[in-house]
Design a protein around this motif. Sequence first.
Motif, mmCIF file in Angstrom:
data_model
loop_
_atom_site.group_PDB
_atom_site.id
_atom_site.type_symbol
_atom_site.label_atom_id
_atom_site.label_comp_id
_atom_site.label_asym_id
_atom_site.label_seq_id
_atom_site.Cartn_x
_atom_site.Cartn_y
_atom_site.Cartn_z
ATOM 1 N N GLU A 294 -54.227 -9.956 -38.338
ATOM 2 C CA GLU A 294 -55.634 -9.662 -38.091
ATOM 3 C C GLU A 294 -56.213 -10.645 -37.075
ATOM 4 O O GLU A 294 -55.953 -11.851 -37.127
ATOM 5 C CB GLU A 294 -56.416 -9.753 -39.401
ATOM 6 C CG GLU A 294 -57.856 -9.320 -39.287
ATOM 7 C CD GLU A 294 -58.584 -9.334 -40.621
ATOM 8 O OE1 GLU A 294 -59.806 -9.154 -40.630
ATOM 9 O OE2 GLU A 294 -57.918 -9.543 -41.656
ATOM 10 N N GLY A 295 -56.989 -10.115 -36.139
ATOM 11 C CA GLY A 295 -57.594 -10.974 -35.120
ATOM 12 C C GLY A 295 -56.786 -11.084 -33.848
ATOM 13 O O GLY A 295 -57.239 -11.677 -32.874
ATOM 14 N N VAL A 296 -55.564 -10.517 -33.829
ATOM 15 C CA VAL A 296 -54.742 -10.504 -32.619
ATOM 16 C C VAL A 296 -54.779 -9.088 -32.053
ATOM 17 O O VAL A 296 -54.495 -8.117 -32.748
ATOM 18 C CB VAL A 296 -53.286 -10.917 -32.928
ATOM 19 C CG1 VAL A 296 -52.423 -10.792 -31.676
ATOM 20 C CG2 VAL A 296 -53.255 -12.348 -33.455
ATOM 21 N N HIS A 297 -55.132 -8.974 -30.769
ATOM 22 C CA HIS A 297 -55.370 -7.664 -30.166
ATOM 23 C C HIS A 297 -54.406 -7.423 -29.003
ATOM 24 O O HIS A 297 -54.817 -7.248 -27.851
ATOM 25 C CB HIS A 297 -56.820 -7.566 -29.706
ATOM 26 C CG HIS A 297 -57.803 -7.772 -30.812
ATOM 27 N ND1 HIS A 297 -58.155 -6.778 -31.689
ATOM 28 C CD2 HIS A 297 -58.484 -8.877 -31.206
ATOM 29 C CE1 HIS A 297 -59.021 -7.241 -32.575
ATOM 30 N NE2 HIS A 297 -59.237 -8.511 -32.292
ATOM 31 N N ALA A 298 -53.119 -7.404 -29.331
ATOM 32 C CA ALA A 298 -52.083 -7.297 -28.311
ATOM 33 C C ALA A 298 -52.170 -5.982 -27.539
ATOM 34 O O ALA A 298 -51.940 -5.949 -26.319
ATOM 35 C CB ALA A 298 -50.703 -7.441 -28.959
ATOM 36 N N VAL B 249 -60.389 -12.031 -27.772
ATOM 37 C CA VAL B 249 -60.687 -12.813 -28.971
ATOM 38 C C VAL B 249 -61.668 -12.072 -29.872
ATOM 39 O O VAL B 249 -62.449 -11.238 -29.429
ATOM 40 C CB VAL B 249 -61.272 -14.204 -28.615
ATOM 41 C CG1 VAL B 249 -60.312 -14.977 -27.730
ATOM 42 C CG2 VAL B 249 -62.627 -14.060 -27.917
ATOM 43 N N GLU B 250 -61.580 -12.385 -31.136
ATOM 44 C CA GLU B 250 -62.471 -11.821 -32.143
ATOM 45 C C GLU B 250 -63.721 -12.686 -32.233
ATOM 46 O O GLU B 250 -63.647 -13.916 -32.245
ATOM 47 C CB GLU B 250 -61.767 -11.813 -33.500
ATOM 48 C CG GLU B 250 -62.429 -10.972 -34.551
ATOM 49 C CD GLU B 250 -62.081 -9.493 -34.404
ATOM 50 O OE1 GLU B 250 -63.038 -8.706 -34.483
ATOM 51 O OE2 GLU B 250 -60.910 -9.144 -34.227
ATOM 52 N N VAL B 251 -64.877 -12.031 -32.271
ATOM 53 C CA VAL B 251 -66.149 -12.729 -32.443
ATOM 54 C C VAL B 251 -66.730 -12.301 -33.773
ATOM 55 O O VAL B 251 -66.713 -11.117 -34.120
ATOM 56 C CB VAL B 251 -67.136 -12.399 -31.305
ATOM 57 C CG1 VAL B 251 -68.479 -13.085 -31.536
ATOM 58 C CG2 VAL B 251 -66.552 -12.831 -29.964
ATOM 59 N N LEU C 227 -57.772 -13.054 -17.675
ATOM 60 C CA LEU C 227 -59.083 -12.856 -18.288
ATOM 61 C C LEU C 227 -59.069 -13.258 -19.751
ATOM 62 O O LEU C 227 -58.164 -12.893 -20.496
ATOM 63 C CB LEU C 227 -59.508 -11.383 -18.184
ATOM 64 C CG LEU C 227 -60.832 -11.017 -18.880
ATOM 65 C CD1 LEU C 227 -62.010 -11.679 -18.164
ATOM 66 C CD2 LEU C 227 -61.009 -9.504 -18.944
ATOM 67 N N ILE C 228 -60.093 -14.022 -20.149
ATOM 68 C CA ILE C 228 -60.347 -14.313 -21.557
ATOM 69 C C ILE C 228 -61.700 -13.701 -21.887
ATOM 70 O O ILE C 228 -62.711 -14.076 -21.294
ATOM 71 C CB ILE C 228 -60.339 -15.817 -21.842
ATOM 72 C CG1 ILE C 228 -58.966 -16.416 -21.500
ATOM 73 C CG2 ILE C 228 -60.678 -16.092 -23.314
ATOM 74 C CD1 ILE C 228 -58.870 -17.922 -21.718
ATOM 75 N N THR C 229 -61.719 -12.749 -22.820
ATOM 76 C CA THR C 229 -62.962 -12.076 -23.169
ATOM 77 C C THR C 229 -62.930 -11.676 -24.639
ATOM 78 O O THR C 229 -61.974 -11.960 -25.352
ATOM 79 C CB THR C 229 -63.197 -10.860 -22.255
ATOM 80 O OG1 THR C 229 -64.540 -10.416 -22.396
ATOM 81 C CG2 THR C 229 -62.234 -9.720 -22.568
ATOM 82 N N ASP C 230 -64.001 -10.992 -25.089
ATOM 83 C CA ASP C 230 -64.075 -10.596 -26.498
ATOM 84 C C ASP C 230 -63.730 -9.122 -26.670
ATOM 85 O O ASP C 230 -63.605 -8.372 -25.699
ATOM 86 C CB ASP C 230 -65.479 -10.893 -27.048
ATOM 87 C CG ASP C 230 -66.564 -10.105 -26.328
ATOM 88 O OD1 ASP C 230 -66.834 -8.972 -26.753
ATOM 89 O OD2 ASP C 230 -67.129 -10.619 -25.348
ATOM 90 N N VAL C 231 -63.558 -8.706 -27.918
ATOM 91 C CA VAL C 231 -63.080 -7.364 -28.245
ATOM 92 C C VAL C 231 -64.003 -6.283 -27.706
ATOM 93 O O VAL C 231 -63.549 -5.301 -27.086
ATOM 94 C CB VAL C 231 -62.931 -7.200 -29.771
ATOM 95 C CG1 VAL C 231 -62.587 -5.767 -30.139
ATOM 96 C CG2 VAL C 231 -61.854 -8.132 -30.303
ATOM 97 N N GLU C 232 -65.298 -6.422 -27.920
ATOM 98 C CA GLU C 232 -66.232 -5.390 -27.480
ATOM 99 C C GLU C 232 -66.192 -5.191 -25.972
ATOM 100 O O GLU C 232 -66.214 -4.051 -25.479
ATOM 101 C CB GLU C 232 -67.662 -5.733 -27.933
ATOM 102 C CG GLU C 232 -67.902 -5.562 -29.414
ATOM 103 C CD GLU C 232 -69.386 -5.709 -29.771
ATOM 104 O OE1 GLU C 232 -70.090 -6.418 -29.034
ATOM 105 O OE2 GLU C 232 -69.796 -5.105 -30.760
#
Length: 310
Positions: free
Chosen positions: A53-57, A75-77, A297-302
Motif C-alpha cells: 500500500e502506498g506504492v504506485h508502480a 507519492v501518497e498524500v 518527476l516527483i509528484t502526488d497520486v492525484e
Amino acid sequence: MRLLVKVARMYHERGLRQPEIAEHLNMSQPRVSRLLKEAVDRDVVRTVVVPPEGVHAELEDALIARYGLREAIVVEVEGSGFDVIPALAAATATVLDATLKRGDVIGISSWSATLLESVNVMRAKTPSVVQEVVQMLGGSGSPEVQLHATRLTSRLAELTGGRPVFAPSAALVGSRELRDLLSREPAMAEAMQAWSRLTLALVGIGTLEPSPLLRRSGNAITAEDQRRLKELGAVGDVCARYFDITGKPVDAPFNDRLIGIEPDQLRAVERRLGVAGGLNKVAAIRGALRGGWVNVLITDVEVAQELLTD
C-alpha cells in the motif's frame, strides 16, 4: 511436464534449494536449474509482484511511457486537500540519497519551498559524493527571505560534501544593461560557468501565480507581467523560464532582465528532477513534461492520475 511441475513446486512452494532438489530426484544441479527456467518459459511458473500500500508502480510506469521520462515517483498524500509538500520532500530526499553519485554537479533553483523542505529532511551522505552545488537562478532578494535561498544551497552542499556556488544577484533586475553588467561580476560569472558542468538539476515547477516564498523574496513577476504571460498562453515555469501547455518557451517580457540558466542549457542537463504536486499545478507540470524541462518527476497520486487523462 510432470517433472517440470514437480521441480517447480519443490523450489517455489516447499522452499528447497537446487542442490537439495538435485539430490532428492537423483539428477544434476544444472539440470534442475534448466528445468526451473523451462518452467518459467512454459508458463508453469508465473511471477507476480504485489506492491505494498502506498506504492504506485503502475502509475509511475504509465507516466514514464506517456511522457518519455527517465523516472517517475508518485507519492501518497494523507487525505484530500492536505499539504503535499511534506510527502514530496520526503520522497525527494530519499531519491537523492539513493541516486547521487561521485562527481555529480547539482544545480538547484533558489525559490522552492518543497526543495527547502527536502533538504531539511535529507540525511548527510558519507562519504562525500558531490563536487559542487550551484544556484541556477539569482538568489538575492528581501533579507528575511534570501536566507532561505542561501540556506538551501549551502545546506545541500554541506549534506553532500559539495562546494556551494552562489548566484549573488536578484533573479529579476531592472534592465538588460544591468543584467549584462552583473553577469560579468566574478562571483556571478563563476556560477554561470558552472551551469555547463551540471549533471543534475533540481527544480520546482511554478504556476503563473507566484508561490508565497517567491512573492516575499521580491523576485516575483508583477501583475502586469502575469497578465501578459497569460495572453501568451503561459501555464508555468521552471527557473523563471515560462512555457505554454505544449512545453514551448514563451517570449516573456522580462526574459532579457532575468539572471538564470538559459532554457537550452537547462534541457541539456542529463537528469532534470522536477518536484511539484497539487491539482493547481497540473497544467504547469504537463507543460514541463511535454517540453522536456524535466525528465524525472516527483509528484502526488492525484496529479499523476490527471496527467494521464487526455
